[in-house]
Enzyme design. Structure first.
Site, PDB file in Angstrom:
ATOM      1  N   ASP A  91       0.873  -1.169   0.000  1.00 51.62           N
ATOM      2  CA  ASP A  91       0.000   0.000   0.000  1.00 51.62           C
ATOM      3  C   ASP A  91       0.913   1.223   0.000  1.00 51.62           C
ATOM      4  OD1 ASP A  91      -1.640   2.221   0.918  1.00 51.62           O
ATOM      5  OD2 ASP A  91      -3.116   0.729   1.541  1.00 51.62           O
TER       6      ASP A  91
ATOM      7  N   HIS B   3     -10.637  -5.740  -1.938  1.00 54.73           N
ATOM      8  CA  HIS B   3      -9.257  -5.854  -1.481  1.00 54.73           C
ATOM      9  C   HIS B   3      -9.207  -6.103   0.015  1.00 54.73           C
ATOM     10  CE1 HIS B   3     -10.279  -1.545  -1.323  1.00 54.73           C
ATOM     11  NE2 HIS B   3      -9.373  -1.392  -0.370  1.00 54.73           N
TER      12      HIS B   3
ATOM     13  N   HIS C 241      -6.739  -5.668   3.371  1.00 56.09           N
ATOM     14  CA  HIS C 241      -5.580  -4.998   3.954  1.00 56.09           C
ATOM     15  C   HIS C 241      -4.917  -5.948   4.940  1.00 56.09           C
ATOM     16  CE1 HIS C 241      -6.689  -0.812   2.741  1.00 56.09           C
ATOM     17  NE2 HIS C 241      -7.913  -1.298   2.806  1.00 56.09           N
TER      18      HIS C 241
END
Length: 130
Positions: A29, A93, A95
């Site tokens: 990220d 998505h 994390h």
């Protein structure tokens, strides 16, 4: 219009790749909440994670598990936190972020700043444990 993640999958936008399968991709990220924050995505663009077909959903989560194991080896931490928010980017998505206490997985805190060299080095370190 393709999501930013679809553009990463297509190679239109570069990323700091950690791991990849035929159907999933893990990359750093670039606005991390913690040193080692990784995003795990299906390559197929589906906005809402619970709209993924069962096979891809299971594959995504099993892939995320493998990435989390490698991440914990690369970045010492108590655990690897998992979050699925799905608001900012219309592409499912997961994390993954190293955590040592409850508040470490907050998306409201100041983001970690890394240089391109640090991102690349960290992605390579995590990848080495895959």
């Amino acid at each position: 219009m393709a999501s930013i993640f679809s553009r990463i999958v297509a190679g239109e936008i570069p990323c700091y790749k950690v791991a990849e399968t035929a159907d999933c991709l893990a990359f750093m990220d670039v606005s991390p909440i913690a040193y080692g924050h990784v995003l795990v995505i299906p390559k197929k663009e589906v906005d809402y994670i619970f709209d993924l077909d069962d096979e891809l959903y299971i594959e995504l989560l099993l892939f995320a598990k493998k990435v989390a194991v490698a991440l914990k080896k690369a970045v010492p931490c108590v655990k690897v936190g998992v979050a699925v928010v799905g608001i900012d980017v219309p592409h499912a998505h997961v994390h993954l972020a190293p955590i040592n206490k409850g508040g470490d997985l907050s998306f409201e805190k100041e983001r970690v700043q890394l240089t391109p060299e640090q991102f690349a080095e960290l992605a390579g370190k995590i990848a080495s444990f895959m």
